[in-house]
Motif scaffolding. Structure first.
Motif, PDB file in Angstrom:
ATOM      1  N   VAL A   1     -37.876  27.127  34.073  1.00 26.92           N
ATOM      2  CA  VAL A   1     -36.714  27.250  33.195  1.00 26.92           C
ATOM      3  C   VAL A   1     -35.553  27.904  33.927  1.00 26.92           C
ATOM      4  O   VAL A   1     -35.728  28.546  34.965  1.00 26.92           O
ATOM      5  CB  VAL A   1     -37.022  28.099  31.929  1.00 26.92           C
ATOM      6  CG1 VAL A   1     -38.033  27.420  31.052  1.00 26.92           C
ATOM      7  CG2 VAL A   1     -37.464  29.496  32.302  1.00 26.92           C
TER       8      VAL A   1
ATOM      9  N   GLU B   1     -38.349  21.600  34.033  1.00 23.05           N
ATOM     10  CA  GLU B   1     -39.465  20.676  34.189  1.00 23.05           C
ATOM     11  C   GLU B   1     -40.771  21.372  33.842  1.00 23.05           C
ATOM     12  O   GLU B   1     -40.882  22.593  33.938  1.00 23.05           O
ATOM     13  CB  GLU B   1     -39.535  20.116  35.622  1.00 23.05           C
ATOM     14  CG  GLU B   1     -40.025  21.104  36.645  1.00 23.05           C
ATOM     15  CD  GLU B   1     -40.292  20.486  38.005  1.00 23.05           C
ATOM     16  OE1 GLU B   1     -39.631  20.904  38.961  1.00 23.05           O
ATOM     17  OE2 GLU B   1     -41.184  19.610  38.110  1.00 23.05           O
TER      18      GLU B   1
ATOM     19  N   GLU C   1     -33.102  27.146  29.398  1.00 25.75           N
ATOM     20  CA  GLU C   1     -33.163  25.683  29.512  1.00 25.75           C
ATOM     21  C   GLU C   1     -34.419  25.281  30.261  1.00 25.75           C
ATOM     22  O   GLU C   1     -34.653  25.750  31.378  1.00 25.75           O
ATOM     23  CB  GLU C   1     -31.958  25.143  30.293  1.00 25.75           C
ATOM     24  CG  GLU C   1     -30.638  25.336  29.619  1.00 25.75           C
ATOM     25  CD  GLU C   1     -29.500  25.110  30.593  1.00 25.75           C
ATOM     26  OE1 GLU C   1     -29.025  23.968  30.693  1.00 25.75           O
ATOM     27  OE2 GLU C   1     -29.099  26.084  31.260  1.00 25.75           O
ATOM     28  N   LEU C   2     -35.201  24.419  29.655  1.00 21.76           N
ATOM     29  CA  LEU C   2     -36.403  23.919  30.323  1.00 21.76           C
ATOM     30  C   LEU C   2     -36.006  22.847  31.324  1.00 21.76           C
ATOM     31  O   LEU C   2     -35.342  21.880  30.977  1.00 21.76           O
ATOM     32  CB  LEU C   2     -37.378  23.338  29.295  1.00 21.76           C
ATOM     33  CG  LEU C   2     -38.670  22.751  29.842  1.00 21.76           C
ATOM     34  CD1 LEU C   2     -39.542  23.824  30.455  1.00 21.76           C
ATOM     35  CD2 LEU C   2     -39.429  22.034  28.755  1.00 21.76           C
TER      36      LEU C   2
ATOM     37  N   MET D   1     -42.670  24.166  24.675  1.00 22.06           N
ATOM     38  CA  MET D   1     -41.531  25.087  24.701  1.00 22.06           C
ATOM     39  C   MET D   1     -41.365  25.863  23.392  1.00 22.06           C
ATOM     40  O   MET D   1     -41.184  27.071  23.397  1.00 22.06           O
ATOM     41  CB  MET D   1     -40.273  24.280  25.004  1.00 22.06           C
ATOM     42  CG  MET D   1     -39.034  25.107  25.219  1.00 22.06           C
ATOM     43  SD  MET D   1     -39.047  26.001  26.772  1.00 22.06           S
ATOM     44  CE  MET D   1     -37.381  26.681  26.752  1.00 22.06           C
TER      45      MET D   1
ATOM     46  N   ASP E   1     -34.471  17.709  21.545  1.00 19.36           N
ATOM     47  CA  ASP E   1     -35.791  17.519  22.140  1.00 19.36           C
ATOM     48  C   ASP E   1     -36.445  18.842  22.564  1.00 19.36           C
ATOM     49  O   ASP E   1     -37.307  18.864  23.453  1.00 19.36           O
ATOM     50  CB  ASP E   1     -35.756  16.507  23.301  1.00 19.36           C
ATOM     51  CG  ASP E   1     -34.502  16.619  24.130  1.00 19.36           C
ATOM     52  OD1 ASP E   1     -33.577  17.321  23.684  1.00 19.36           O
ATOM     53  OD2 ASP E   1     -34.439  16.015  25.215  1.00 19.36           O
ATOM     54  N   SER E   2     -36.032  19.928  21.926  1.00 21.93           N
ATOM     55  CA  SER E   2     -36.699  21.233  22.114  1.00 21.93           C
ATOM     56  C   SER E   2     -36.773  21.680  23.570  1.00 21.93           C
ATOM     57  O   SER E   2     -37.807  22.151  24.031  1.00 21.93           O
ATOM     58  CB  SER E   2     -38.122  21.215  21.556  1.00 21.93           C
ATOM     59  OG  SER E   2     -38.094  21.002  20.202  1.00 21.93           O
ATOM     60  N   THR E   3     -35.707  21.507  24.326  1.00 18.94           N
ATOM     61  CA  THR E   3     -35.751  21.993  25.693  1.00 18.94           C
ATOM     62  C   THR E   3     -34.799  23.157  25.941  1.00 18.94           C
ATOM     63  O   THR E   3     -34.965  23.878  26.912  1.00 18.94           O
ATOM     64  CB  THR E   3     -35.420  20.884  26.714  1.00 18.94           C
ATOM     65  OG1 THR E   3     -34.201  20.274  26.313  1.00 18.94           O
ATOM     66  CG2 THR E   3     -36.522  19.846  26.785  1.00 18.94           C
ATOM     67  N   THR E   4     -33.796  23.342  25.102  1.00 17.86           N
ATOM     68  CA  THR E   4     -32.941  24.510  25.296  1.00 17.86           C
ATOM     69  C   THR E   4     -32.863  25.315  24.007  1.00 17.86           C
ATOM     70  O   THR E   4     -32.945  24.777  22.912  1.00 17.86           O
ATOM     71  CB  THR E   4     -31.499  24.125  25.712  1.00 17.86           C
ATOM     72  OG1 THR E   4     -30.844  23.544  24.589  1.00 17.86           O
ATOM     73  CG2 THR E   4     -31.483  23.176  26.875  1.00 17.86           C
TER      74      THR E   4
END
Lengths: 165, 184
Positions: free
Chosen positions: B153, B176, B173-174, B78, B106-109
């Protein structure tokens, strides 16, 4: 490098979306598209499966954490040159055995693909077959999202001929 | 730092090779598309949905052009992908570089902030269209492009300059990372 015999493109899920076989014609000094394929359908299916599982295999055995990739592999009679894009497309050129890896050439073919296929409104994006299975045409054997761009074929033919001569 | 500089260099050399149009033509064309949609469709939600769909279709095509012309081949990571989107993607297609901020742990958003953009020059939204998200097409493009890279996303517009905010913000937002499935 007059031994190019085939180009195959697989989509994200491993379906062949483009196949074109070639033969070098010494009289015309050009690479001519052939109607009899260099690899038959079954061989293409096997190749697809092999290429599909190569990537997880290579990243498992790689000592580094970063993803490694296979550029080409050689058998006694053929060399298979691979390019896997981040979008999951796999470009494969089949040539005779004594050819150096054609990584740059594959990247150039990807550029041809981008300008004549990806940006062409008449071609559906290569994942379309997963989303819209109902739109399958009468020819059930071929998956949707087949590349039918004439300009891609023309550009490809002349590019590969230039490489060969 | 060097990775960012490297991406900026790639963006500049690719930008010089691409065909260009005047930003005014682009602004007007996009404005005309939105206006037509507003006239043709009954409610604003449907306009937003259409813009999002159009963007999605654009994004899944542009991503191949970008990768082919730049030679980049990113993994579904991401942070790196979003850097490519902002520093290369927006730079070569819209001539702007949005800023990335508010990464979560955790670097997802992440939030993309646009200070100015060719899309919204001279645009004024009447109060009857308060629910219209003028930037929805951009959200669609990001969603479509990242989907092709195997990342599902969700993009939401959290602040809109046309509605009085300082910047236009898009929250990405990630949801999956999709694994490719073999077709047989």
């Amino acid at each position: 490098m007059s031994s190019i015999c085939m180009l195959v493109i697989f989509n994200r899920s491993g379906e062949p979306i483009f196949e074109r076989s070639y033969q070098w014609s010494p009289t015309m000094r050009a690479l001519l598209p052939q109607t009899t394929p260099c690899l038959n359908d079954e061989a293409v299916g096997l190749l697809s499966g092999l290429v599909f599982s190569l990537r997880p295999f290579v990243s498992k055995i790689s000592p580094k954490n970063s993803a490694d990739s296979v550029n080409c592999f050689t058998t006694e009679e053929k060399t298979y040159h691979l390019l896997e894009t981040a979008t999951g497309l796999k470009f494969i050129i089949v040539t005779g055995p004594n050819v150096t890896p054609m990584t740059n050439e594959l990247q150039q073919i990807y550029q041809l693909f981008a300008s004549t296929v990806a940006l062409n409104p008449l071609n559906r994006p290569h994942q379309a077959s997963e989303d819209a299975p109902s739109e399958g045409k009468a020819d059930n054997k071929k998956p949707n999202g087949q590349i039918v761009s004439a300009s891609f074929c023309t550009a490809l033919d002349s590019f590969l001929t230039r490489l060969s001569s | 730092m060097s990775r960012e500089r490297n991406l900026a260099k790639i963006a500049e050399s690719t930008f010089s090779k691409l065909d260009k149009v005047h930003s005014e033509i682009f602004t007007m064309t996009y404005g005309a598309i939105v206006t037509t949609l507003v006239e043709d469709l009954d409610n604003v939600d449907e306009v937003n949905a259409q813009l999002d769909k159009m963007g999605h279709n654009i994004g899944e095509r542009l991503v191949d052009e970008l990768l082919a012309k730049t030679g980049l081949n990113p993994q579904p990571d991401m942070r790196y992908v979003m850097e490519i989107v902002t520093r290369v993607g927006f730079r070569i297609y819209l001539g702007i570089t949005p800023t990335l901020s508010n990464w979560n742990a955790d670097s997802t958003t992440v939030t993309l902030s646009f200070r100015d953009s060719a899309l919204s020059d001279w645009v004024e939204l009447p109060h009857t269209l308060d629910d219209l998200s003028y930037f929805q097409l951009v959200c669609g493009v990001i969603r479509g492009a990242l989907e092709m890279l195997g990342m599902k996303v969700k993009c939401t517009i959290t602040a809109d300059k046309l509605k009085g905010a300082q910047t236009t913000d898009i929250l990405v937002e990630l949801q999956e990372v999709m694994q490719a499935k073999f077709y047989n």
